[in-house]
Scaffold this motif. Structure first.
Motif, PDB file in Angstrom:
ATOM      1  N   ASN A  24      14.678   5.703  -6.023  1.00 50.65           N
ATOM      2  CA  ASN A  24      13.051   5.520  -6.040  1.00 50.65           C
ATOM      3  C   ASN A  24      12.477   6.730  -6.940  1.00 50.65           C
ATOM      4  N   GLN A  25      13.072   7.573  -7.194  1.00 53.81           N
ATOM      5  CA  GLN A  25      12.666   8.485  -8.216  1.00 53.81           C
ATOM      6  C   GLN A  25      13.310   8.863  -9.506  1.00 53.81           C
ATOM      7  N   PRO A  26      13.006   7.789 -10.645  1.00 52.70           N
ATOM      8  CA  PRO A  26      13.650   7.998 -11.808  1.00 52.70           C
ATOM      9  C   PRO A  26      13.579   9.312 -12.483  1.00 52.70           C
ATOM     10  N   ASP A  27      12.462   9.777 -12.350  1.00 51.58           N
ATOM     11  CA  ASP A  27      12.656  11.260 -13.112  1.00 51.58           C
ATOM     12  C   ASP A  27      13.282  12.258 -12.308  1.00 51.58           C
ATOM     13  N   ALA A  28      13.828  12.085 -11.189  1.00 53.87           N
ATOM     14  CA  ALA A  28      14.450  13.186 -10.617  1.00 53.87           C
ATOM     15  C   ALA A  28      16.022  13.152 -11.066  1.00 53.87           C
ATOM     16  N   ARG A  29      16.618  14.497 -10.658  1.00 54.33           N
ATOM     17  CA  ARG A  29      17.786  14.614 -11.054  1.00 54.33           C
ATOM     18  C   ARG A  29      18.849  13.651 -10.409  1.00 54.33           C
ATOM     19  N   PRO A  30      19.815  12.944 -10.953  1.00 54.22           N
ATOM     20  CA  PRO A  30      20.838  12.325 -10.048  1.00 54.22           C
ATOM     21  C   PRO A  30      21.796  13.227  -9.345  1.00 54.22           C
ATOM     22  N   LEU A  31      22.032  12.663  -8.081  1.00 60.17           N
ATOM     23  CA  LEU A  31      22.827  13.409  -7.325  1.00 60.17           C
ATOM     24  C   LEU A  31      24.327  13.626  -7.845  1.00 60.17           C
ATOM     25  N   ASP A  32      24.657  14.814  -7.894  1.00 61.89           N
ATOM     26  CA  ASP A  32      26.151  15.126  -8.614  1.00 61.89           C
ATOM     27  C   ASP A  32      27.000  15.957  -7.299  1.00 61.89           C
ATOM     28  N   LEU A  33      27.851  16.468  -8.032  1.00 63.62           N
ATOM     29  CA  LEU A  33      28.612  17.381  -6.764  1.00 63.62           C
ATOM     30  C   LEU A  33      27.968  18.501  -6.489  1.00 63.62           C
ATOM     31  N   LEU A  34      27.346  19.298  -7.270  1.00 56.74           N
ATOM     32  CA  LEU A  34      26.391  20.403  -6.700  1.00 56.74           C
ATOM     33  C   LEU A  34      25.419  20.005  -5.734  1.00 56.74           C
ATOM     34  N   GLY A  35      24.650  18.719  -5.918  1.00 56.49           N
ATOM     35  CA  GLY A  35      23.504  18.052  -5.099  1.00 56.49           C
ATOM     36  C   GLY A  35      24.172  17.587  -3.728  1.00 56.49           C
ATOM     37  N   TYR A  36      25.245  17.026  -3.925  1.00 55.04           N
ATOM     38  CA  TYR A  36      25.991  16.589  -2.474  1.00 55.04           C
ATOM     39  C   TYR A  36      26.567  17.918  -1.775  1.00 55.04           C
TER      40      TYR A  36
END
Length: 372
Positions: A24-36
């Motif tokens: 729902n937030q296209p401008d946000a950074r996609p979830l990657d390994l660091l995000g998880y």
């Protein structure tokens, strides 16, 4: 188990909300390994709550700051940090708690100051209010817990003070009774024993009647026995006191069935002792109770019933012993004082049963059955 359930529940909320927010937030950074990894850290930080809520707050707040600073989609990953904030302050870690609260507000506040936008500023204000709403009830909870602990501590202290005061008063009363026994009663009994000895010698020199000599012998023996027992009582009332010249007196064994013949010889009236069953050693409490029952019953026979003879029967049974004292006195018509009450209390204290009343052939009977 509660902590594991809390961590698992937080992980479900954090990962599910982050996944939904990323779409729902296209401008946000996609979830990657660091995000998880940062999302996992926000949930796993709650594992420190029971022992180190301050460390749990630091872990959750640090992971949340990383997620915010790196531009990942905004979601419910701030919930674990708020839980840790509440727990830290409620547990009394106020400095760490309020420092964590300031950090949680400062991170988005700095971002809002760098990138000034109205909607971002409003979001920061709402977030700051949410942090404050979490921290303030935690303070109330901490204060209430501290108040409860203080009340309980004061109650325990008051109870301990009451117990100490009761012990002090009991000790003072014991010392007072000991002084009375030593200064008054002990002196009086000593004088009786001394004069009985002098009178016995005078009767013997004058060739007086043997009955008088025998009576004086009973008085002298009973007085000495009373002094010995009084000394034992003083030893209980004044524990740790030393004998004259610092020499410890050997403690006399408590009287029991073995001392009954000596007691009957000095009873002041003819007493016959009968034994039924096979003699055996009795427990100390029962042995002493048998002796005291016989002693008090014979005293009542002489003092209240005007008895001239008495019979003591000691019956050994399986698991019990029965002592019976019969006299030829006035039976239940004679006043008995407080002796029977004292006997009943003593017998009941060792689990026995005392019965009193007129004997079948006249006189009075005292029967005590004691478990062994």
């Amino acid at each position: 188990m509660k902590t594991i359930a809390l961590v698992c529940g937080a992980a479900v909320v954090v990962f599910f909300s982050a996944g939904m927010a990323s779409g729902n937030q296209p401008d946000a950074r996609p979830l990657d390994l660091l995000g998880y990894a940062l999302l996992a850290a926000t949930a796993l930080g709650l594992a420190w709550l029971p022992r180190r809520p301050d460390l749990a707050l630091a872990t959750c707040a640090g992971a949340e700051a990383g997620l915010f600073a790196l531009g990942y989609a905004l979601s419910l990953w701030a919930v674990p940090a708020l839980i840790a904030l509440f727990s830290a302050i409620a547990a009394g870690r106020r400095l760490a708690g309020w420092a964590g609260a300031a950090f949680l507000v400062a991170v988005p506040g700095v971002a809002a100051a760098v990138r000034w936008e109205a909607d971002v500023a409003i979001a920061v204000v709402i977030w700051a209010l949410l942090v404050l709403v979490t921290a303030q009830p935690a303070e109330v909870s901490r204060a209430r817990r501290a108040y409860t602990e203080e009340v309980e501590r004061r109650a325990e202290e008051a109870e301990r003070t009451r117990e100490e005061e009761a012990l002090r008063r009991a000790q003072e009363e014991r010392l007072r009774v000991a002084r009375e026994l030593h200064d008054v009663t002990s002196h009086t009994v000593s004088v009786i024993a001394l004069h009985a000895a002098v009178a016995a010698e005078a009767v013997e020199r004058a060739g007086g009647p043997p009955e008088a000599a025998a009576a004086l012998l009973v008085i002298r023996t009973s007085s000495r026995q009373a002094l010995a027992e009084m000394k034992a009582v003083l030893g209980v009332l004044r524990p740790g006191t030393a004998a004259p010249h610092g020499l410890a007196e050997p403690r006399r064994p408590s009287p029991g069935c073995a001392q009954l013949p000596g007691l009957l010889r000095t009873a002041g009236l003819p007493v016959t002792l009968g034994v039924e069953g096979e003699r055996r050693p009795l427990p100390p409490a029962a042995d002493l109770t048998v002796y005291r029952v016989v002693q008090e019953a014979l005293t009542n026979s002489i003092r209240h019933a005007n008895a001239t003879t008495a019979t003591v029967t000691l019956a050994y049974e399986t698991g019990a012993v029965t002592v019976r004292v019969d006299d030829d006195g006035q039976g239940s018509q004679a006043p008995r004082g407080h002796g029977l009450t004292g006997m009943a209390e003593r017998v009941a204290a060792v689990g026995g049963r005392l019965t009193t009343g007129n004997a079948p052939d006249g006189g009075f009977r005292v029967t005590a059955r004691l478990p062994t």
